[in-house]
Design an enzyme around this catalytic site. Structure first.
Site, PDB file in Angstrom:
ATOM      1  N   ASP A 241       2.269  -1.425 -13.976  1.00  0.00           N
ATOM      2  CA  ASP A 241       1.770   0.016 -13.995  1.00  0.00           C
ATOM      3  C   ASP A 241       0.637   0.014 -14.829  1.00  0.00           C
ATOM      4  O   ASP A 241       0.513  -0.823 -15.983  1.00  0.00           O
ATOM      5  CB  ASP A 241       2.977   0.727 -14.500  1.00  0.00           C
ATOM      6  CG  ASP A 241       2.559   2.228 -14.298  1.00  0.00           C
ATOM      7  OD1 ASP A 241       1.288   2.539 -13.624  1.00  0.00           O
ATOM      8  OD2 ASP A 241       3.225   3.150 -14.576  1.00  0.00           O
TER       9      ASP A 241
ATOM     10  N   HIS B 279      -7.256  -2.408 -10.145  1.00  0.00           N
ATOM     11  CA  HIS B 279      -6.347  -3.183  -9.396  1.00  0.00           C
ATOM     12  C   HIS B 279      -6.692  -4.532  -9.052  1.00  0.00           C
ATOM     13  O   HIS B 279      -5.798  -5.612  -9.140  1.00  0.00           O
ATOM     14  CB  HIS B 279      -6.154  -2.538  -7.866  1.00  0.00           C
ATOM     15  CG  HIS B 279      -5.649  -1.186  -7.828  1.00  0.00           C
ATOM     16  ND1 HIS B 279      -4.505  -0.981  -8.509  1.00  0.00           N
ATOM     17  CD2 HIS B 279      -6.296  -0.041  -7.478  1.00  0.00           C
ATOM     18  CE1 HIS B 279      -4.169   0.323  -8.426  1.00  0.00           C
ATOM     19  NE2 HIS B 279      -5.251   1.014  -7.872  1.00  0.00           N
TER      20      HIS B 279
ATOM     21  N   GLU C 146       6.181   5.376  -2.337  1.00  0.00           N
ATOM     22  CA  GLU C 146       5.448   6.622  -2.728  1.00  0.00           C
ATOM     23  C   GLU C 146       3.936   6.444  -2.713  1.00  0.00           C
ATOM     24  O   GLU C 146       3.126   7.440  -2.625  1.00  0.00           O
ATOM     25  CB  GLU C 146       6.044   6.963  -3.993  1.00  0.00           C
ATOM     26  CG  GLU C 146       7.629   7.613  -4.082  1.00  0.00           C
ATOM     27  CD  GLU C 146       8.630   6.599  -4.039  1.00  0.00           C
ATOM     28  OE1 GLU C 146       8.350   5.164  -4.048  1.00  0.00           O
ATOM     29  OE2 GLU C 146       9.710   6.803  -3.728  1.00  0.00           O
ATOM     30  N   ASN C 147       3.644   5.068  -3.055  1.00  0.00           N
ATOM     31  CA  ASN C 147       2.368   4.907  -3.166  1.00  0.00           C
ATOM     32  C   ASN C 147       1.435   5.156  -1.991  1.00  0.00           C
ATOM     33  O   ASN C 147       0.053   5.268  -1.919  1.00  0.00           O
ATOM     34  CB  ASN C 147       1.876   3.473  -3.773  1.00  0.00           C
ATOM     35  CG  ASN C 147       2.443   3.142  -4.799  1.00  0.00           C
ATOM     36  OD1 ASN C 147       2.608   2.051  -5.290  1.00  0.00           O
ATOM     37  ND2 ASN C 147       2.329   4.013  -5.954  1.00  0.00           N
TER      38      ASN C 147
ATOM     39  N   ARG D  89      10.310   4.686 -17.168  1.00  0.00           N
ATOM     40  CA  ARG D  89      11.256   4.928 -16.032  1.00  0.00           C
ATOM     41  C   ARG D  89      11.399   4.014 -14.891  1.00  0.00           C
ATOM     42  O   ARG D  89      10.457   2.896 -15.048  1.00  0.00           O
ATOM     43  CB  ARG D  89      10.664   6.580 -15.126  1.00  0.00           C
ATOM     44  CG  ARG D  89       9.304   6.210 -15.028  1.00  0.00           C
ATOM     45  CD  ARG D  89       8.879   7.677 -14.204  1.00  0.00           C
ATOM     46  NE  ARG D  89       7.463   7.458 -14.237  1.00  0.00           N
ATOM     47  CZ  ARG D  89       6.491   8.135 -14.983  1.00  0.00           C
ATOM     48  NH1 ARG D  89       6.901   8.877 -15.918  1.00  0.00           N
ATOM     49  NH2 ARG D  89       5.297   8.098 -14.748  1.00  0.00           N
ATOM     50  N   ILE D  90      12.202   4.214 -13.888  1.00  0.00           N
ATOM     51  CA  ILE D  90      12.726   3.060 -13.057  1.00  0.00           C
ATOM     52  C   ILE D  90      11.753   3.070 -11.550  1.00  0.00           C
ATOM     53  O   ILE D  90      11.407   2.208 -10.800  1.00  0.00           O
ATOM     54  CB  ILE D  90      14.029   3.057 -12.690  1.00  0.00           C
ATOM     55  CG1 ILE D  90      14.684   2.612 -14.037  1.00  0.00           C
ATOM     56  CG2 ILE D  90      14.281   2.052 -11.627  1.00  0.00           C
ATOM     57  CD1 ILE D  90      14.680   1.497 -14.605  1.00  0.00           C
TER      58      ILE D  90
ATOM     59  N   SER E 217       4.725   0.843  -3.768  1.00  0.00           N
ATOM     60  CA  SER E 217       6.087   1.586  -3.346  1.00  0.00           C
ATOM     61  C   SER E 217       5.777   2.616  -2.264  1.00  0.00           C
ATOM     62  O   SER E 217       4.790   2.753  -1.686  1.00  0.00           O
ATOM     63  CB  SER E 217       6.237   2.276  -4.432  1.00  0.00           C
ATOM     64  OG  SER E 217       5.477   3.607  -4.829  1.00  0.00           O
TER      65      SER E 217
ATOM     66  N   GLY F  45      -5.321   1.952 -13.044  1.00  0.00           N
ATOM     67  CA  GLY F  45      -5.665   3.215 -13.122  1.00  0.00           C
ATOM     68  C   GLY F  45      -6.403   3.480 -14.465  1.00  0.00           C
ATOM     69  O   GLY F  45      -7.626   3.680 -14.735  1.00  0.00           O
ATOM     70  N   ARG F  46      -5.427   3.329 -15.400  1.00  0.00           N
ATOM     71  CA  ARG F  46      -5.643   4.024 -16.637  1.00  0.00           C
ATOM     72  C   ARG F  46      -6.729   2.794 -17.535  1.00  0.00           C
ATOM     73  O   ARG F  46      -7.509   3.012 -18.267  1.00  0.00           O
ATOM     74  CB  ARG F  46      -4.498   4.057 -17.585  1.00  0.00           C
ATOM     75  CG  ARG F  46      -4.006   5.636 -17.334  1.00  0.00           C
ATOM     76  CD  ARG F  46      -2.780   5.738 -17.960  1.00  0.00           C
ATOM     77  NE  ARG F  46      -1.499   5.037 -16.894  1.00  0.00           N
ATOM     78  CZ  ARG F  46      -0.315   4.749 -17.047  1.00  0.00           C
ATOM     79  NH1 ARG F  46       0.117   5.149 -18.307  1.00  0.00           N
ATOM     80  NH2 ARG F  46       0.216   4.318 -16.211  1.00  0.00           N
TER      81      ARG F  46
ATOM     82  N   ARG G  87      -0.863   7.996  -1.755  1.00  0.00           N
ATOM     83  CA  ARG G  87      -2.282   7.964  -2.599  1.00  0.00           C
ATOM     84  C   ARG G  87      -3.443   8.374  -1.602  1.00  0.00           C
ATOM     85  O   ARG G  87      -3.131   8.247  -0.235  1.00  0.00           O
ATOM     86  CB  ARG G  87      -2.442   6.635  -3.148  1.00  0.00           C
ATOM     87  CG  ARG G  87      -1.482   6.662  -4.266  1.00  0.00           C
ATOM     88  CD  ARG G  87      -1.751   5.487  -5.363  1.00  0.00           C
ATOM     89  NE  ARG G  87      -0.912   5.267  -6.390  1.00  0.00           N
ATOM     90  CZ  ARG G  87      -1.039   4.553  -7.517  1.00  0.00           C
ATOM     91  NH1 ARG G  87      -2.165   3.872  -7.704  1.00  0.00           N
ATOM     92  NH2 ARG G  87      -0.210   4.672  -8.512  1.00  0.00           N
TER      93      ARG G  87
HETATM   94  C1  FPP Z   1       0.183   0.527 -10.722  1.00  0.00           C
HETATM   95  O1  FPP Z   1      -1.049   0.946 -11.311  1.00  0.00           O
HETATM   96  C2  FPP Z   1      -0.268  -0.396  -9.829  1.00  0.00           C
HETATM   97  C3  FPP Z   1      -0.078  -0.162  -8.655  1.00  0.00           C
HETATM   98  C4  FPP Z   1       0.260   0.862  -7.688  1.00  0.00           C
HETATM   99  C5  FPP Z   1      -0.375  -1.402  -7.492  1.00  0.00           C
HETATM  100  C6  FPP Z   1      -0.078  -2.988  -7.884  1.00  0.00           C
HETATM  101  C7  FPP Z   1      -1.020  -3.749  -7.621  1.00  0.00           C
HETATM  102  C8  FPP Z   1      -1.569  -4.710  -8.120  1.00  0.00           C
HETATM  103  C9  FPP Z   1      -1.233  -5.301  -9.477  1.00  0.00           C
HETATM  104  C10 FPP Z   1      -2.848  -5.376  -7.516  1.00  0.00           C
HETATM  105  C11 FPP Z   1      -2.447  -6.289  -6.423  1.00  0.00           C
HETATM  106  C12 FPP Z   1      -1.225  -6.805  -6.393  1.00  0.00           C
HETATM  107  C13 FPP Z   1      -0.940  -8.202  -5.742  1.00  0.00           C
HETATM  108  C14 FPP Z   1       0.606  -8.563  -5.380  1.00  0.00           C
HETATM  109  C15 FPP Z   1      -1.931  -9.284  -5.692  1.00  0.00           C
HETATM  110  P1  FPP Z   1      -1.407   2.408 -11.361  1.00  0.00           P
HETATM  111  O2  FPP Z   1      -2.637   2.545 -10.274  1.00  0.00           O
HETATM  112  O3  FPP Z   1      -0.228   3.418 -10.824  1.00  0.00           O
HETATM  113  O4  FPP Z   1      -2.271   2.820 -12.668  1.00  0.00           O
HETATM  114  P2  FPP Z   1      -2.238   4.116 -13.372  1.00  0.00           P
HETATM  115  O5  FPP Z   1      -0.809   4.678 -13.515  1.00  0.00           O
HETATM  116  O6  FPP Z   1      -2.740   3.915 -14.668  1.00  0.00           O
HETATM  117  O7  FPP Z   1      -2.924   5.049 -12.722  1.00  0.00           O
END
Ligand code: FPP
Length: 238
Positions: free
Chosen positions: A13, A30, A60-61, A187-188, A58, A16-17, A64
């Site tokens: 996680d 990402h 839920e993602n 959280r989970i 997920s 984005g931040r 987005r």
């Molecule tokens: C959470 O950060 C991350 C994700 C929703 C996606 C995870 C993807 C990657 C790590 C990149 C590609 C993956 C692979 C397996 C090659 P967020 O976008 O929720 O961050 P934020 O909470 O700061 O907005």
């Protein structure tokens, strides 16, 4: 002293931040996050940990903005293409769990290709949770088991823990020993609910794109200090 973990799961996680902090667009986070995946996968395998499960996307993602979802799917395909050779060099087998059918064909095809080409690797099993939700996983298992009960394939009184496990997407995974979540959220988020029943939880403020080998080391040394009692008393497990 407790045994090293056999199965580590990570909620990656903070992409984005991280990007926002750098004054960049979310997607830059990402991209850097995908590089972290590559470094951490290799390091976990080097430490002879048998299972690593990553929450890559997920259910839920999916809600987005469409542009971000599409870019994430493209990043996944390009990462699979790029990492495939390294997975084989490090003898890592790739698996995937989740509702894979609804993924774009480009992702499904690349995923199936790498899964097939790495299936004989024995050093570590890397599982990507994609379009995954633990509640959805349990609902699907309950539906299949109910049908089997209805058709007298499983007697209702025989439904036990192993019946449930054997119907989960994650049926081939052992229980999670250590669950890591980055970015300070504690959280989970609907990840591996069944398999984390007795996992040790480790939360770090480090954002996923900044997560390095040293952060993994820190998580492992914190894990070492835990006493895993599984409901027993301290004296019983000594
Ligand atoms: C959470 O950060 C991350 C994700 C929703 C996606 C995870 C993807 C990657 C790590 C990149 C590609 C993956 C692979 C397996 C090659 P967020 O976008 O929720 O961050 P934020 O909470 O700061 O907005």
């Amino acid at each position: 002293m407790i045994k090293p973990p056999e199965h580590i799961a990570i909620i990656m996680d903070g992409n984005g931040r991280w990007a926002k902090k750098q004054g960049k667009k979310r997607f830059a986070g990402h991209i850097r996050g995908a590089e972290t995946v590559s470094e951490i996968v290799e390091e976990v395998a080097r430490k002879k940990i048998n299972f690593l499960t990553l929450f890559a996307f997920s259910v839920e993602n999916l809600s987005r903005p469409k542009k971000e979802v599409n870019l994430l799917m493209k990043l996944l395909v390009s990462s699979l293409k790029k990492e495939f050779k390294r997975l084989n060099e490090n003898k890592i087998r790739l698996c995937a769990v989740g509702d894979l059918n609804t993924l774009p064909n480009s992702v499904k095809n690349e995923l199936m290709f790498v899964i097939e080409k790495t299936k004989k690797n024995k050093q570590m099993i890397l599982t990507l949770a994609l379009n995954y939700g633990a509640k959805e996983e349990i609902i699907e298992a309950v539906k299949t088991i109910s049908k089997k009960v209805k058709n007298s394939i499983i007697p209702p009184e025989k439904v036990d823990e192993s019946t449930i496990i054997s119907h989960l997407y994650t049926r081939n995974l052992p229980p999670v020993d250590l669950l890591i979540r980055t970015s300070g959220e504690e959280r989970i988020s609907n990840f591996l609910l069944w398999h984390i029943a007795y996992a040790e939880l480790y939360f770090t403020k480090t954002l996923w794109p900044d997560f390095k080998k040293e952060d993994l080391e820190e998580a492992l040394s914190n894990y070492k200090k835990r006493e895993r009692r599984f409901g027993k008393t301290s004296e019983q497990i000594k």
